[in-house]
Design a protein around this motif. Structure first.
Motif, mmCIF file in Angstrom:
data_model
loop_
_atom_site.group_PDB
_atom_site.id
_atom_site.type_symbol
_atom_site.label_atom_id
_atom_site.label_comp_id
_atom_site.label_asym_id
_atom_site.label_seq_id
_atom_site.Cartn_x
_atom_site.Cartn_y
_atom_site.Cartn_z
ATOM 1 N N TRP A 1 0.841 -1.198 0.000
ATOM 2 C CA TRP A 1 0.000 0.000 0.000
ATOM 3 C C TRP A 1 0.874 1.246 0.000
ATOM 4 C CZ3 TRP A 1 -4.692 2.080 -0.486
ATOM 5 C CH2 TRP A 1 -4.984 3.277 0.149
ATOM 6 N N ALA A 2 0.450 2.247 -0.768
ATOM 7 C CA ALA A 2 1.083 3.565 -0.764
ATOM 8 C C ALA A 2 -0.021 4.609 -0.817
ATOM 9 C CB ALA A 2 2.018 3.721 -1.959
ATOM 10 N N SER A 3 0.249 5.793 -0.264
ATOM 11 C CA SER A 3 -0.779 6.837 -0.190
ATOM 12 C C SER A 3 -0.152 8.207 -0.352
ATOM 13 C CB SER A 3 -1.482 6.740 1.170
ATOM 14 O OG SER A 3 -2.255 7.879 1.427
ATOM 15 N N SER A 4 -0.927 9.123 -0.904
ATOM 16 C CA SER A 4 -0.461 10.506 -1.017
ATOM 17 C C SER A 4 -0.300 11.144 0.361
ATOM 18 C CB SER A 4 -1.428 11.330 -1.873
ATOM 19 O OG SER A 4 -2.715 11.374 -1.283
ATOM 20 N N ARG A 5 -0.815 10.510 1.410
ATOM 21 C CA ARG A 5 -0.635 11.013 2.776
ATOM 22 C C ARG A 5 0.764 10.722 3.312
ATOM 23 N NH1 ARG A 5 -6.354 9.819 5.851
ATOM 24 N NH2 ARG A 5 -7.490 11.467 4.778
ATOM 25 N N ALA A 6 1.495 9.815 2.660
ATOM 26 C CA ALA A 6 2.870 9.487 3.054
ATOM 27 C C ALA A 6 3.729 9.414 1.788
ATOM 28 C CB ALA A 6 2.906 8.162 3.818
ATOM 29 N N PRO A 7 3.981 10.566 1.152
ATOM 30 C CA PRO A 7 4.715 10.577 -0.118
ATOM 31 C C PRO A 7 6.067 9.873 -0.015
ATOM 32 C CG PRO A 7 3.835 12.756 0.386
ATOM 33 C CD PRO A 7 3.625 11.899 1.609
ATOM 34 N N GLY A 8 6.376 9.068 -1.021
ATOM 35 C CA GLY A 8 7.654 8.380 -1.082
ATOM 36 C C GLY A 8 7.755 7.147 -0.211
ATOM 37 N N HIS A 9 6.659 6.746 0.448
ATOM 38 C CA HIS A 9 6.679 5.610 1.376
ATOM 39 C C HIS A 9 5.807 4.480 0.842
ATOM 40 C CE1 HIS A 9 6.991 3.548 5.224
ATOM 41 N NE2 HIS A 9 5.696 3.322 5.145
ATOM 42 N N LEU A 10 6.362 3.287 0.791
ATOM 43 C CA LEU A 10 5.626 2.076 0.433
ATOM 44 C C LEU A 10 5.569 1.205 1.680
ATOM 45 C CD1 LEU A 10 4.335 0.395 -1.890
ATOM 46 C CD2 LEU A 10 6.592 -0.635 -2.224
ATOM 47 N N ASP A 11 4.348 0.915 2.151
ATOM 48 C CA ASP A 11 4.202 0.117 3.377
ATOM 49 C C ASP A 11 4.757 -1.290 3.176
ATOM 50 O OD1 ASP A 11 2.978 2.264 4.560
ATOM 51 O OD2 ASP A 11 0.987 1.353 4.664
ATOM 52 N N PRO A 12 5.231 -1.929 4.243
ATOM 53 C CA PRO A 12 5.682 -3.320 4.142
ATOM 54 C C PRO A 12 4.527 -4.215 3.675
ATOM 55 C CG PRO A 12 6.247 -2.394 6.294
ATOM 56 C CD PRO A 12 5.348 -1.409 5.611
ATOM 57 N N PRO A 13 4.835 -5.291 2.968
ATOM 58 C CA PRO A 13 3.756 -6.135 2.435
ATOM 59 C C PRO A 13 3.060 -6.965 3.508
ATOM 60 C CG PRO A 13 5.862 -7.150 2.002
ATOM 61 C CD PRO A 13 6.150 -5.801 2.601
ATOM 62 N N LEU A 14 1.799 -7.247 3.249
ATOM 63 C CA LEU A 14 1.060 -8.257 3.995
ATOM 64 C C LEU A 14 1.034 -9.498 3.122
ATOM 65 C CD1 LEU A 14 -0.012 -5.478 5.177
ATOM 66 C CD2 LEU A 14 -1.914 -6.840 5.996
ATOM 67 N N GLU A 15 0.946 -10.661 3.742
ATOM 68 C CA GLU A 15 1.000 -11.914 2.998
ATOM 69 C C GLU A 15 -0.114 -12.834 3.470
ATOM 70 O OE1 GLU A 15 4.191 -15.344 3.261
ATOM 71 O OE2 GLU A 15 4.982 -13.640 2.098
ATOM 72 N N GLY A 16 -0.744 -13.516 2.524
ATOM 73 C CA GLY A 16 -1.798 -14.455 2.898
ATOM 74 C C GLY A 16 -2.431 -15.097 1.688
ATOM 75 N N ARG A 17 -3.612 -15.666 1.926
ATOM 76 C CA ARG A 17 -4.284 -16.409 0.855
ATOM 77 C C ARG A 17 -5.787 -16.419 1.075
ATOM 78 N NH1 ARG A 17 -0.978 -20.290 3.315
ATOM 79 N NH2 ARG A 17 0.142 -20.484 1.357
ATOM 80 N N PHE A 18 -6.488 -16.868 0.034
ATOM 81 C CA PHE A 18 -7.937 -17.033 0.074
ATOM 82 C C PHE A 18 -8.291 -18.484 0.351
ATOM 83 C CE2 PHE A 18 -8.067 -12.986 -1.990
ATOM 84 C CZ PHE A 18 -9.324 -12.479 -1.708
ATOM 85 N N THR A 19 -9.345 -18.678 1.132
ATOM 86 C CA THR A 19 -9.956 -19.980 1.341
ATOM 87 C C THR A 19 -11.464 -19.778 1.288
ATOM 88 O OG1 THR A 19 -8.128 -20.641 2.789
ATOM 89 C CG2 THR A 19 -10.139 -21.980 2.885
ATOM 90 N N ASP A 20 -12.123 -20.444 0.357
ATOM 91 C CA ASP A 20 -13.583 -20.355 0.228
ATOM 92 C C ASP A 20 -14.082 -18.917 0.152
ATOM 93 O OD1 ASP A 20 -13.778 -23.159 0.309
ATOM 94 O OD2 ASP A 20 -13.835 -23.139 2.503
ATOM 95 N N GLY A 21 -13.435 -18.080 -0.664
ATOM 96 C CA GLY A 21 -13.893 -16.715 -0.882
ATOM 97 C C GLY A 21 -13.545 -15.727 0.217
#
Length: 148
Positions: free
Chosen positions: A76-96
């Motif tokens: 995630w990145a936002s104009s509220r924090a210019p130049g900053h890319l948040d660390p990733p979240l990791e996961g998966r889908f199960t049954d929607g």
């Protein structure tokens, strides 16, 4: 679970947001606001990018599927924090239902993050923070999507 898990989200959306105004755990005032979102597949469908536009800011999400580990990573990145890319979240889908976890620093405090995605014709996304290593979770942002 596959690179098609987020296909339900491709397209244009109206977004009804409900979010805690202050840093979670430090305030209880909820604010509501509308936004628009557009999601499109990239990299041959193994990833997608969306732009979220509210009245006074813009956000961007990159989601990429790792077929070897069978997980999605979300940045995630936002104009509220210019130049900053948040660390990733990791996961998966199960049954929607998709569940994604990550770590970040919010308001000077280390937090665990959790994203919950409920797929479907009117998807719902929720963000939760944990200040105690994942023992308890506080929902601090809910987005409800309606296709435009």
């Amino acid at each position: 679970m596959s690179e098609h898990d987020f296909d339900f989200f491709h397209g244009h959306w109206h977004v009804a947001n409900r979010k805690i105004a202050d840093i979670p755990g430090r305030g209880t005032e909820w604010v509501e606001f509308d936004a628009t979102s557009e999601c499109r597949p990239v990299l041959g469908g193994g990833a997608n990018v969306d732009n979220l536009r509210a009245a006074d800011w813009e956000g961007m999400t990159l989601r990429q599927y790792d077929p070897e580990q069978q997980v999605w990573r979300i940045w995630w990145a936002s104009s509220r924090a210019p130049g900053h890319l948040d660390p990733p979240l990791e996961g998966r889908f199960t049954d929607g239902h998709g569940v994604f976890f990550g770590d970040d620093v919010v308001g000077g405090h280390e937090v665990k993050l959790r994203f919950d995605w409920t797929a479907g014709d009117e998807p719902v996304w929720q963000q939760q923070f944990s200040y105690d290593g994942g023992e308890t979770w506080e929902t601090n942002w809910v987005m409800r999507f309606t296709r435009v």
